[in-house]
Design a protein around this motif. Structure first.
Motif, PDB file in Angstrom:
ATOM      1  N   LEU A  85      51.686  50.938  39.591  1.00 35.18           N
ATOM      2  CA  LEU A  85      50.591  50.486  38.741  1.00 35.18           C
ATOM      3  C   LEU A  85      49.255  51.005  39.221  1.00 35.18           C
ATOM      4  CD1 LEU A  85      51.897  46.906  38.085  1.00 35.18           C
ATOM      5  CD2 LEU A  85      51.260  48.530  36.311  1.00 35.18           C
ATOM      6  N   LYS A  86      48.379  51.270  38.249  1.00 37.03           N
ATOM      7  CA  LYS A  86      47.052  51.802  38.506  1.00 37.03           C
ATOM      8  C   LYS A  86      46.013  50.828  37.954  1.00 37.03           C
ATOM      9  CE  LYS A  86      48.829  56.485  37.678  1.00 37.03           C
ATOM     10  NZ  LYS A  86      48.667  57.710  36.859  1.00 37.03           N
ATOM     11  N   PRO A  87      44.804  50.870  38.478  1.00 33.72           N
ATOM     12  CA  PRO A  87      43.758  49.984  37.928  1.00 33.72           C
ATOM     13  C   PRO A  87      43.566  50.162  36.426  1.00 33.72           C
ATOM     14  CG  PRO A  87      43.058  50.880  40.030  1.00 33.72           C
ATOM     15  CD  PRO A  87      44.353  51.561  39.694  1.00 33.72           C
ATOM     16  N   GLU A  88      43.775  51.375  35.934  1.00 38.19           N
ATOM     17  CA  GLU A  88      43.603  51.609  34.503  1.00 38.19           C
ATOM     18  C   GLU A  88      44.711  50.991  33.658  1.00 38.19           C
ATOM     19  OE1 GLU A  88      43.522  53.891  36.955  1.00 38.19           O
ATOM     20  OE2 GLU A  88      44.439  55.793  36.322  1.00 38.19           O
ATOM     21  N   ASP A  89      45.735  50.431  34.287  1.00 39.82           N
ATOM     22  CA  ASP A  89      46.762  49.692  33.553  1.00 39.82           C
ATOM     23  C   ASP A  89      46.335  48.251  33.280  1.00 39.82           C
ATOM     24  OD1 ASP A  89      49.206  51.353  35.594  1.00 39.82           O
ATOM     25  OD2 ASP A  89      48.701  51.809  33.508  1.00 39.82           O
ATOM     26  N   THR A  90      45.200  47.854  33.824  1.00 41.20           N
ATOM     27  CA  THR A  90      44.696  46.506  33.597  1.00 41.20           C
ATOM     28  C   THR A  90      44.422  46.282  32.119  1.00 41.20           C
ATOM     29  OG1 THR A  90      43.727  46.333  35.799  1.00 41.20           O
ATOM     30  CG2 THR A  90      42.785  44.935  34.077  1.00 41.20           C
ATOM     31  N   THR A 114      46.474  42.503  35.733  1.00 47.02           N
ATOM     32  CA  THR A 114      45.295  42.996  36.434  1.00 47.02           C
ATOM     33  C   THR A 114      45.744  43.751  37.679  1.00 47.02           C
ATOM     34  OG1 THR A 114      43.986  41.107  35.670  1.00 47.02           O
ATOM     35  CG2 THR A 114      43.113  42.385  37.527  1.00 47.02           C
ATOM     36  N   VAL A 115      45.305  44.998  37.786  1.00 49.07           N
ATOM     37  CA  VAL A 115      45.677  45.841  38.925  1.00 49.07           C
ATOM     38  C   VAL A 115      44.415  46.108  39.728  1.00 49.07           C
ATOM     39  CG1 VAL A 115      46.777  47.969  39.663  1.00 49.07           C
ATOM     40  CG2 VAL A 115      47.483  46.883  37.518  1.00 49.07           C
ATOM     41  N   SER A 116      44.427  45.673  40.964  1.00 50.26           N
ATOM     42  CA  SER A 116      43.263  45.862  41.826  1.00 50.26           C
ATOM     43  C   SER A 116      43.402  47.144  42.638  1.00 50.26           C
ATOM     44  CB  SER A 116      43.110  44.668  42.768  1.00 50.26           C
ATOM     45  OG  SER A 116      44.232  44.565  43.625  1.00 50.26           O
ATOM     46  N   SER A 117      42.262  47.762  42.909  1.00 48.30           N
ATOM     47  CA  SER A 117      42.271  49.030  43.653  1.00 48.30           C
ATOM     48  C   SER A 117      42.194  48.785  45.142  1.00 48.30           C
ATOM     49  CB  SER A 117      41.109  49.901  43.195  1.00 48.30           C
ATOM     50  OG  SER A 117      39.898  49.218  43.361  1.00 48.30           O
TER      51      SER A 117
END
Length: 117
Positions: A85-90, A114-117
């Motif tokens: 998962l990437k932050p842009e998948d949030t 929510t995907v945190s970096s």
């Protein structure tokens, strides 16, 4: 009464995994095309992955190789396994059931990822 109930969302670090579920009731699940959509803040809702009644799948380019859609007709449930998962998948992820022959189209209430970096 038709219900699509999503679950499995949450907060995860980049590189992590989540599995979303969507349990359907009130429809003949086996003949419906099931699709996951997502909508990020300030953006339009976009198709993520779809699976037909025959099991044919299709994915957005942005998730190919990372997400897998599957269905369990015995449980009237569709899944979205999300990896790397990437932050842009949030986004809020929505489940959709579509039956072309009846032009029926149903939506779940959504589940936040929510995907945190």
């Amino acid at each position: 009464q038709v219900q699509l109930v999503e679950s499995g969302g949450g907060l995860v670090q980049a590189g992590g995994s989540l599995r979303l579920s969507c349990a359907a009731s009130g429809i003949t699940f086996v003949i419906n095309t099931m699709t996951w959509y997502r909508q990020a803040p300030g953006k339009q809702r976009e198709l993520v992955a779809t699976i037909t009644s025959g099991g044919t799948t299709n994915y957005a380019d942005s998730v190919k190789g990372r997400f897998t859609i599957s269905r369990d007709n015995a449980r009237s449930t569709v899944y979205l396994q999300m990896s790397s998962l990437k932050p842009e998948d949030t986004a809020v992820y929505y489940c959709n059931a579509y039956l072309p022959m009846l032009s029926s189209n149903y939506w779940g209430q959504g589940t936040q990822v929510t995907v945190s970096s």
